[in-house]
Design a protein around this motif. Structure first.
Motif, PDB file in Angstrom:
ATOM      1  N   ALA A  95      49.003  33.529  16.325  1.00 27.31           N
ATOM      2  CA  ALA A  95      48.416  34.371  17.358  1.00 27.31           C
ATOM      3  C   ALA A  95      47.279  33.670  18.077  1.00 27.31           C
ATOM      4  O   ALA A  95      46.849  34.118  19.139  1.00 27.31           O
ATOM      5  N   ASP A  96      46.759  32.567  17.494  1.00 24.03           N
ATOM      6  CA  ASP A  96      45.645  31.872  18.132  1.00 24.03           C
ATOM      7  C   ASP A  96      46.099  31.097  19.361  1.00 24.03           C
ATOM      8  O   ASP A  96      45.306  30.841  20.264  1.00 24.03           O
ATOM      9  N   ALA A  97      47.368  30.676  19.397  1.00 20.26           N
ATOM     10  CA  ALA A  97      47.874  29.949  20.554  1.00 20.26           C
ATOM     11  C   ALA A  97      48.127  30.923  21.698  1.00 20.26           C
ATOM     12  O   ALA A  97      48.474  32.073  21.473  1.00 20.26           O
ATOM     13  N   PRO A  98      47.941  30.478  22.948  1.00 17.27           N
ATOM     14  CA  PRO A  98      48.210  31.377  24.090  1.00 17.27           C
ATOM     15  C   PRO A  98      49.649  31.872  24.076  1.00 17.27           C
ATOM     16  O   PRO A  98      50.588  31.109  23.902  1.00 17.27           O
ATOM     17  N   ARG A  99      49.807  33.161  24.244  1.00 15.04           N
ATOM     18  CA  ARG A  99      51.120  33.779  24.240  1.00 15.04           C
ATOM     19  C   ARG A  99      51.255  34.697  25.448  1.00 15.04           C
ATOM     20  O   ARG A  99      50.285  35.032  26.108  1.00 15.04           O
ATOM     21  N   ARG A 100      52.489  35.120  25.697  1.00 14.84           N
ATOM     22  CA  ARG A 100      52.761  36.005  26.817  1.00 14.84           C
ATOM     23  C   ARG A 100      52.766  37.457  26.347  1.00 14.84           C
ATOM     24  O   ARG A 100      53.448  37.813  25.387  1.00 14.84           O
ATOM     25  N   VAL A 101      51.983  38.298  27.036  1.00 16.83           N
ATOM     26  CA  VAL A 101      51.929  39.729  26.755  1.00 16.83           C
ATOM     27  C   VAL A 101      52.262  40.468  28.044  1.00 16.83           C
ATOM     28  O   VAL A 101      51.696  40.168  29.097  1.00 16.83           O
ATOM     29  N   VAL A 102      53.174  41.416  27.960  1.00 15.88           N
ATOM     30  CA  VAL A 102      53.540  42.229  29.125  1.00 15.88           C
ATOM     31  C   VAL A 102      53.139  43.671  28.841  1.00 15.88           C
ATOM     32  O   VAL A 102      53.628  44.280  27.879  1.00 15.88           O
ATOM     33  N   GLN A 103      52.227  44.184  29.653  1.00 19.94           N
ATOM     34  CA  GLN A 103      51.793  45.566  29.532  1.00 19.94           C
ATOM     35  C   GLN A 103      52.691  46.453  30.400  1.00 19.94           C
ATOM     36  O   GLN A 103      52.758  46.274  31.619  1.00 19.94           O
ATOM     37  N   TRP A 104      53.362  47.376  29.778  1.00 19.09           N
ATOM     38  CA  TRP A 104      54.170  48.363  30.491  1.00 19.09           C
ATOM     39  C   TRP A 104      53.330  49.628  30.571  1.00 19.09           C
ATOM     40  O   TRP A 104      53.115  50.315  29.570  1.00 19.09           O
ATOM     41  N   ALA A 105      52.828  49.936  31.759  1.00 18.74           N
ATOM     42  CA  ALA A 105      51.894  51.051  31.894  1.00 18.74           C
ATOM     43  C   ALA A 105      51.882  51.545  33.324  1.00 18.74           C
ATOM     44  O   ALA A 105      52.230  50.824  34.260  1.00 18.74           O
ATOM     45  N   GLN A 106      51.468  52.773  33.481  1.00 20.56           N
ATOM     46  CA  GLN A 106      51.299  53.338  34.815  1.00 20.56           C
ATOM     47  C   GLN A 106      49.960  52.839  35.346  1.00 20.56           C
ATOM     48  O   GLN A 106      48.903  53.315  34.955  1.00 20.56           O
TER      49      GLN A 106
ATOM     50  N   ARG B 204      43.530  48.501  30.337  1.00 20.87           N
ATOM     51  CA  ARG B 204      42.730  47.518  31.071  1.00 20.87           C
ATOM     52  C   ARG B 204      41.736  46.809  30.146  1.00 20.87           C
ATOM     53  O   ARG B 204      41.515  45.597  30.268  1.00 20.87           O
ATOM     54  N   GLN B 205      41.130  47.558  29.220  1.00 19.31           N
ATOM     55  CA  GLN B 205      40.251  46.926  28.244  1.00 19.31           C
ATOM     56  C   GLN B 205      41.034  45.949  27.373  1.00 19.31           C
ATOM     57  O   GLN B 205      40.569  44.823  27.105  1.00 19.31           O
ATOM     58  N   MET B 206      42.218  46.357  26.934  1.00 16.54           N
ATOM     59  CA  MET B 206      43.063  45.488  26.122  1.00 16.54           C
ATOM     60  C   MET B 206      43.407  44.214  26.871  1.00 16.54           C
ATOM     61  O   MET B 206      43.342  43.098  26.321  1.00 16.54           O
ATOM     62  N   THR B 207      43.764  44.344  28.149  1.00 16.93           N
ATOM     63  CA  THR B 207      44.100  43.184  28.966  1.00 16.93           C
ATOM     64  C   THR B 207      42.909  42.244  29.104  1.00 16.93           C
ATOM     65  O   THR B 207      43.046  41.015  28.968  1.00 16.93           O
ATOM     66  N   GLU B 208      41.741  42.800  29.351  1.00 19.54           N
ATOM     67  CA  GLU B 208      40.550  41.960  29.513  1.00 19.54           C
ATOM     68  C   GLU B 208      40.274  41.150  28.259  1.00 19.54           C
ATOM     69  O   GLU B 208      39.980  39.945  28.326  1.00 19.54           O
ATOM     70  N   VAL B 209      40.377  41.785  27.091  1.00 20.44           N
ATOM     71  CA  VAL B 209      40.103  41.091  25.835  1.00 20.44           C
ATOM     72  C   VAL B 209      41.146  40.017  25.563  1.00 20.44           C
ATOM     73  O   VAL B 209      40.822  38.890  25.157  1.00 20.44           O
ATOM     74  N   LEU B 210      42.431  40.327  25.784  1.00 22.14           N
ATOM     75  CA  LEU B 210      43.490  39.344  25.529  1.00 22.14           C
ATOM     76  C   LEU B 210      43.419  38.170  26.493  1.00 22.14           C
ATOM     77  O   LEU B 210      43.652  37.015  26.106  1.00 22.14           O
ATOM     78  N   ARG B 211      43.111  38.441  27.755  1.00 20.10           N
ATOM     79  CA  ARG B 211      42.960  37.336  28.713  1.00 20.10           C
ATOM     80  C   ARG B 211      41.778  36.454  28.340  1.00 20.10           C
ATOM     81  O   ARG B 211      41.854  35.223  28.473  1.00 20.10           O
ATOM     82  N   ALA B 212      40.703  37.068  27.856  1.00 22.35           N
ATOM     83  CA  ALA B 212      39.548  36.273  27.438  1.00 22.35           C
ATOM     84  C   ALA B 212      39.903  35.368  26.257  1.00 22.35           C
ATOM     85  O   ALA B 212      39.300  34.300  26.084  1.00 22.35           O
ATOM     86  N   ALA B 213      40.892  35.787  25.463  1.00 21.23           N
ATOM     87  CA  ALA B 213      41.349  34.972  24.332  1.00 21.23           C
ATOM     88  C   ALA B 213      42.367  33.923  24.757  1.00 21.23           C
ATOM     89  O   ALA B 213      42.861  33.171  23.916  1.00 21.23           O
ATOM     90  N   GLY B 214      42.699  33.874  26.055  1.00 18.75           N
ATOM     91  CA  GLY B 214      43.594  32.843  26.569  1.00 18.75           C
ATOM     92  C   GLY B 214      45.044  33.244  26.714  1.00 18.75           C
ATOM     93  O   GLY B 214      45.877  32.420  27.096  1.00 18.75           O
ATOM     94  N   HIS B 215      45.372  34.512  26.429  1.00 21.82           N
ATOM     95  CA  HIS B 215      46.767  34.938  26.540  1.00 21.82           C
ATOM     96  C   HIS B 215      47.129  35.258  27.988  1.00 21.82           C
ATOM     97  O   HIS B 215      46.285  35.665  28.802  1.00 21.82           O
TER      98      HIS B 215
END
Length: 338
Positions: free
Chosen positions: A18-29, A42-53
């Protein structure tokens, strides 16, 4: 007491994948009336992007629009996370996700899950639960939701909090007024009991004559919100705001003395968690699990006013956890490393 809830088969999380950059797709309205869900992903996205994902979105505002996005996602595996409040909507979208490579997680944000299941016909309930088995993991916002599920689904279910303090827009920049009260009411829907909150503040003003109430509404300006506006229009101590930005909401909470949450049911409210994180007292109904530190009251205006003025029984956080969505996602990403 709140705890970090392990994911099913959590021994896999010892991997460093999980430490390596990975692809995450958020399915959301991405644009809609469910403000807490919007803030949460949006909070989840901000944290994951800050981790390099690499985090991208599929807007589920319409099933046809989501379907058109599917061919663009076939090229490489990803963690697909579907954020939802309505179980039947999850069942409609699950077949689309089933065609994609990677890991699929469903986030059930709503405390109404029990009511939704009980309102379904037996055949529809069986159909929905069958489709939910297409997800590798289910993430739910309180333990009561997991307890409703059949054992095989409960076994792949993790309790999470939809709030992540690392994604809060502002922290304490506004001077705090201990007699400033805030209540969030979505589109004025009945289970938020906004009018009861208004009456509670009317009672509070007998001892705090300078008390003021700010109502935060968002999403859909329908008849419920129109009726609420008519009730508060003559009251110079009530301000009704609509569709404030996340930064503006954080500023309001940072300056508030008390946040009111007199809801008939709830999941793990994002705005309750945010109010606590920003230093406000929270007085909430005792009909749902509440984070540690929330002061509990009944739904009656007099009971709410009593808790505001003299304090309420303090929640110990039972039924809720501190595992964030980003933490759950980081652990789930280890599956992609295999």
């Amino acid at each position: 007491m709140p705890q970090v809830d392990p994911l099913p088969g959590d021994s896999r999380a010892t991997s460093s994948g999980a430490d390596a950059p990975r692809r995450v797709v958020q399915w959301a309205q991405e644009h809609g009336e469910v403000g807490g869900v919007l803030t949460s992903h949006r909070q989840m996205t901000e944290v994951l992007r800050a981790a390099g994902h690499d985090v991208s979105y599929v807007d589920t505002g319409s099933a046809s629009r989501a379907a058109r996005a599917v061919p663009t996602l076939w090229s490489r595996p990803a963690l697909h996370v579907l954020h939802i409040t309505r179980l039947w909507r999850a069942a409609q979208l699950a077949p689309l996700l089933a065609t994609l490579p990677g890991v699929k997680a469903l986030v059930l944000h709503s405390g109404s899950t029990a009511g939704q299941l009980s309102a379904m016909t037996p055949s529809r309930r069986r159909a929905v639960l069958r489709v939910l088995r297409t997800f590798d993991e289910l993430w739910v916002v309180n333990a009561a939701i997991r307890e409703l599920l059949p054992p095989d689904l409960a076994g792949r279910t993790t309790v999470v909090t939809p709030f992540d303090a690392r994604g809060v827009a502002a922290r304490g920049a506004t001077p705090r007024d201990p007699h400033a009260l805030v209540l969030a009411t979505n589109a004025g829907l009945a289970h938020y009991n906004a009018q009861a909150g208004v009456e509670a503040v009317r009672l509070v003003r007998a001892e705090w004559p300078d008390a003021r109430l700010k109502l935060l509404a968002y999403g859909h300006q329908g008849p419920e919100l129109e009726a609420l506006g008519s009730v508060v229009a003559p009251l110079d101590w009530v301000d009704l705001s609509f569709d404030l930005t996340p930064e503006q909401v954080s500023g309001v909470l940072a300056g508030a003395g008390v946040f009111l949450r007199p809801t008939s049911w709830d999941g793990d409210s994002v705005i309750v968690r945010e109010a606590l994180a920003l230093g406000a007292r929270v007085v909430a109904s005792d009909l749902a699990p509440r984070p540690r530190g929330v002061e509990l009251a009944g739904l009656e205006p007099a009971a709410v006013a009593e808790a505001v003025l003299h304090g309420g029984r303090v929640s110990d956080g039972a039924g809720l956890v501190d595992t964030t969505l980003a933490q759950a996602a980081s652990r789930a990403l280890t599956l992609l490393a295999r």
